[in-house]
Design a protein around this motif. Structure first.
Motif, mmCIF file in Angstrom:
data_model
loop_
_atom_site.group_PDB
_atom_site.id
_atom_site.type_symbol
_atom_site.label_atom_id
_atom_site.label_comp_id
_atom_site.label_asym_id
_atom_site.label_seq_id
_atom_site.Cartn_x
_atom_site.Cartn_y
_atom_site.Cartn_z
ATOM 1 N N GLN A 170 36.232 6.202 31.118
ATOM 2 C CA GLN A 170 35.482 5.824 29.929
ATOM 3 C C GLN A 170 36.289 4.802 29.135
ATOM 4 N N ALA A 171 35.762 3.593 29.025
ATOM 5 C CA ALA A 171 36.414 2.564 28.226
ATOM 6 C C ALA A 171 36.391 2.940 26.753
ATOM 7 N N TYR A 172 37.410 2.503 26.056
ATOM 8 C CA TYR A 172 37.539 2.652 24.601
ATOM 9 C C TYR A 172 37.850 4.080 24.179
ATOM 10 N N GLY A 173 38.231 4.942 25.126
ATOM 11 C CA GLY A 173 38.571 6.310 24.793
ATOM 12 C C GLY A 173 40.016 6.632 25.126
ATOM 13 N N ASP A 174 40.452 7.835 24.735
ATOM 14 C CA ASP A 174 41.776 8.316 25.099
ATOM 15 C C ASP A 174 41.682 9.749 25.601
ATOM 16 N N TYR A 175 42.850 10.389 25.821
ATOM 17 C CA TYR A 175 42.790 11.700 26.462
ATOM 18 C C TYR A 175 42.190 12.768 25.566
ATOM 19 N N THR A 176 42.145 12.563 24.260
ATOM 20 C CA THR A 176 41.455 13.530 23.407
ATOM 21 C C THR A 176 39.950 13.508 23.674
ATOM 22 N N ASP A 177 39.405 12.331 23.979
ATOM 23 C CA ASP A 177 37.986 12.261 24.346
ATOM 24 C C ASP A 177 37.718 13.045 25.624
ATOM 25 N N MET A 178 38.676 13.023 26.563
ATOM 26 C CA MET A 178 38.491 13.741 27.819
ATOM 27 C C MET A 178 38.563 15.256 27.626
ATOM 28 N N MET A 179 39.317 15.708 26.627
ATOM 29 C CA MET A 179 39.307 17.141 26.332
ATOM 30 C C MET A 179 37.920 17.576 25.872
ATOM 31 N N GLU A 180 37.356 16.824 24.950
ATOM 32 C CA GLU A 180 36.025 17.166 24.456
ATOM 33 C C GLU A 180 34.977 17.063 25.562
ATOM 34 N N LEU A 181 35.101 16.046 26.420
ATOM 35 C CA LEU A 181 34.129 15.873 27.491
ATOM 36 C C LEU A 181 34.216 17.021 28.494
ATOM 37 N N SER A 182 35.412 17.377 28.906
ATOM 38 C CA SER A 182 35.552 18.386 29.963
ATOM 39 C C SER A 182 35.139 19.771 29.471
ATOM 40 N N GLU A 183 35.533 20.159 28.254
ATOM 41 C CA GLU A 183 35.115 21.473 27.776
ATOM 42 C C GLU A 183 33.616 21.490 27.502
ATOM 43 N N GLY A 184 33.067 20.344 27.082
ATOM 44 C CA GLY A 184 31.630 20.273 26.866
ATOM 45 C C GLY A 184 30.847 20.380 28.153
ATOM 46 N N LEU A 185 31.283 19.644 29.182
ATOM 47 C CA LEU A 185 30.593 19.675 30.472
ATOM 48 C C LEU A 185 30.659 21.061 31.096
ATOM 49 N N VAL A 186 31.850 21.647 31.164
ATOM 50 C CA VAL A 186 32.016 22.913 31.882
ATOM 51 C C VAL A 186 31.306 24.058 31.158
ATOM 52 N N SER A 187 31.385 24.102 29.836
ATOM 53 C CA SER A 187 30.690 25.172 29.113
ATOM 54 C C SER A 187 29.180 25.017 29.251
ATOM 55 N N TRP A 188 28.681 23.779 29.261
ATOM 56 C CA TRP A 188 27.243 23.557 29.448
ATOM 57 C C TRP A 188 26.810 23.972 30.849
ATOM 58 N N LEU A 189 27.614 23.624 31.864
ATOM 59 C CA LEU A 189 27.293 24.029 33.227
ATOM 60 C C LEU A 189 27.220 25.556 33.335
ATOM 61 N N ALA A 190 28.168 26.235 32.715
ATOM 62 C CA ALA A 190 28.161 27.701 32.772
ATOM 63 C C ALA A 190 26.895 28.258 32.130
ATOM 64 N N GLN A 191 26.515 27.700 31.002
ATOM 65 C CA GLN A 191 25.320 28.181 30.329
ATOM 66 C C GLN A 191 24.077 27.922 31.174
ATOM 67 N N GLU A 192 23.981 26.727 31.776
ATOM 68 C CA GLU A 192 22.817 26.368 32.578
ATOM 69 C C GLU A 192 22.743 27.170 33.871
ATOM 70 N N CYS A 193 23.878 27.345 34.531
ATOM 71 C CA CYS A 193 23.881 27.978 35.859
ATOM 72 C C CYS A 193 23.946 29.498 35.790
ATOM 73 N N LEU A 194 24.672 30.025 34.797
ATOM 74 C CA LEU A 194 24.941 31.460 34.750
ATOM 75 C C LEU A 194 24.355 32.134 33.521
#
Length: 471
Positions: free
Chosen positions: A244-268
């Motif tokens: 992701q251009a214009y971002g840093d590793y703090t953006d990746m923390m928010e993205l990864s916890e957001g993606l994985v928690s959403w996947l868990a909610q959708e799948c499980l």
């Protein structure tokens, strides 16, 4: 194979569709609706003038009910083997015991099984046979198919989630001319007369695309490492990498916890899971802690890059690390962390700020010298994510590549080579960029509550069987 086997069969209903269309039929009920179904026979019982058979398809199971007076080739039907594929046409009924069934009026063999098929009571009990003969395991081990349906759904939802956030899915080469980061599989391209390596990761090609103007890119694909086998390692595995251009590793923390928690909610249906009998909570926000703070918390020693090298070596050795003379302070701290701390991090934790020595592609920390802006996401004691603020400076990147080459010459076979074309790409300018890698296999293991990576891999890598000439 009999001569009656057709080239195709017109199926009208799956087992699940029949169950959905005719719920709660009273015992002995007739519907007047004819259907055509197809699948494998998983059970056949002859009772005088009646045959009861359980037929399975990819959606579930349905009973076939055949009466001698109404069913052609009745005796032949009763002699079919478990595992035979058949097609059957008849009325949807409920038997006198209330079992939803298809009363067979016509049937045809679609394929015969020529090997003994395990029944549902015994299944395949030998793990080696299960992994080699997944085509049988999927039928007779009831817990297996849902795992791979879950895996497929997770991948589909991941793509949707990223695309909704303007990420573009791309494909980059599997063959690389330059190695980096692990032991590669090597092959020879005859036409070009060059050795090439199966990719360890798509990282450098994806960052080239950011240089080229694709501001958000991702790839889900196979990667390869010529290393050992373990419950969490296979030489062929699946990674999601995104940039992701214009971002840093703090953006990746928010993205990864957001993606994985959403996947868990959708799948499980929940973010609070159980893995190996122990609860794990994926609800954001996840814990954030530096590597050196976590070492102090779990090993009881306070170390950092200013700690004298002899003291670092002693601390690592005291905690069971086989210390090598060529290791610098950063490598010693990483080894101490992996020996004492990583496996203890159960609930989701972002382990922050790695030594630069072990992070050749990450950008120097904006506040701490010798450290880079990198995190690994640990869940149930396993690395699930790896992310950086990406290094932009071509001169700094060249120096780090050169350090990697020196480490390789000193015996580190996992150190990187110099990628001159990637350095040329950096010369054209990489904007501030954040990158993230997620191990898909390990994430599926977590969601499916499976202990071994082979349990979430349809056809895991195994030693060829003797006498078969291969897998």
């Amino acid at each position: 194979m009999t001569a009656r086997v057709p080239y195709r069969f017109e199926r009208t209903h799956s087992a699940a569709a029949i169950a959905a269309e005719f719920p709660g039929l009273a015992p002995g009920a007739e519907t007047g609706t004819n259907v055509s179904v197809a699948g494998r026979l998983m059970l056949v019982r002859s009772q005088g003038k009646l045959v009861f058979a359980t037929m399975a398809d990819s959606s579930g199971r349905i009973q076939l009910f055949a009466a001698a007076a109404d069913t052609p080739r009745f005796e032949e039907l009763g002699r079919l083997s478990i595992g035979d594929w058949i097609g059957a046409t008849g009325e949807v009924i409920a038997t006198r015991r209330g079992e939803l069934s298809v009363k067979v009026a016509e049937w045809v063999v679609l394929a015969e099984t020529r090997r003994p098929f395990p029944d549902k009571w015994h299944g395949l009990t030998d793990p080696d046979t299960r992994y080699r003969q997944r085509y049988v395991d999927l039928w007779v081990s009831e817990e297996v198919r849902p795992t791979f349906v879950l895996r497929s759904r997770m991948l589909s939802l991941t793509r949707r989630w990223l695309e909704e956030r303007a990420f573009l899915e791309v494909e980059t080469p599997m063959f690389h001319s330059v190695t980096g980061g692990a032991k590669p599989f090597t092959t020879h391209h005859n036409a070009l007369d060059v050795d090439l390596h199966l990719r360890i990761a798509p990282e450098l090609f994806l960052k080239r695309l950011v240089v080229g103007g694709f501001e958000r890119v991702f790839e889900i694909g196979r990667c390869f490492r010529n290393e050992g086998l373990s419950p969490r390692h296979q030489p062929e595995f699946t990674m999601l990498e995104l940039y992701q251009a214009y971002g840093d590793y703090t953006d990746m923390m928010e993205l990864s916890e957001g993606l994985v928690s959403w996947l868990a909610q959708e799948c499980l249906g929940t973010t609070k899971l159980t893995y190996g009998g122990r609860p794990v909570d994926l609800t954001p926000p996840w814990r954030r802690a530096t590597m050196v703070d976590l070492i102090e918390e779990h090993a009881g020693v306070r170390v950092d890059l200013r700690t004298p090298i002899d003291e670092l070596r002693r601390a690592a050795s005291d905690h069971g690390v086989a210390v090598k003379d060529e290791w610098g302070a950063g490598k010693l701290i990483l080894e101490l962390y992996e020996a004492t701390t990583e496996a203890q991090l159960w609930d989701p934790t972002f382990v922050l700020d790695y030594p630069q020595e072990v992070s050749p592609l990450a950008r120097t920390h904006r506040e701490m010298p010798g450290v880079v802006e990198r995190f690994e996401g640990i869940i149930t004691g396993r690395e699930m994510f790896n992310a950086f603020s990406e290094l932009q400076d071509a001169d700094d990147q060249r120096r780090r590549f050169e350090d990697q080459v020196a480490q390789r010459l000193a015996g580190d076979l996992e150190a990187m080579d110099i990628d001159e074309d990637y350095l040329r790409a950096l010369d054209y300018g990489l904007p501030p960029t954040a990158g993230l890698g997620i191990g898909i296999d390990r994430l599926v293991m977590l969601f499916a509550d499976q202990p071994h990576i082979r349990d979430v891999t349809l056809f895991p890598t195994m030693r060829p069987e003797q006498g078969l000439g291969g897998e």
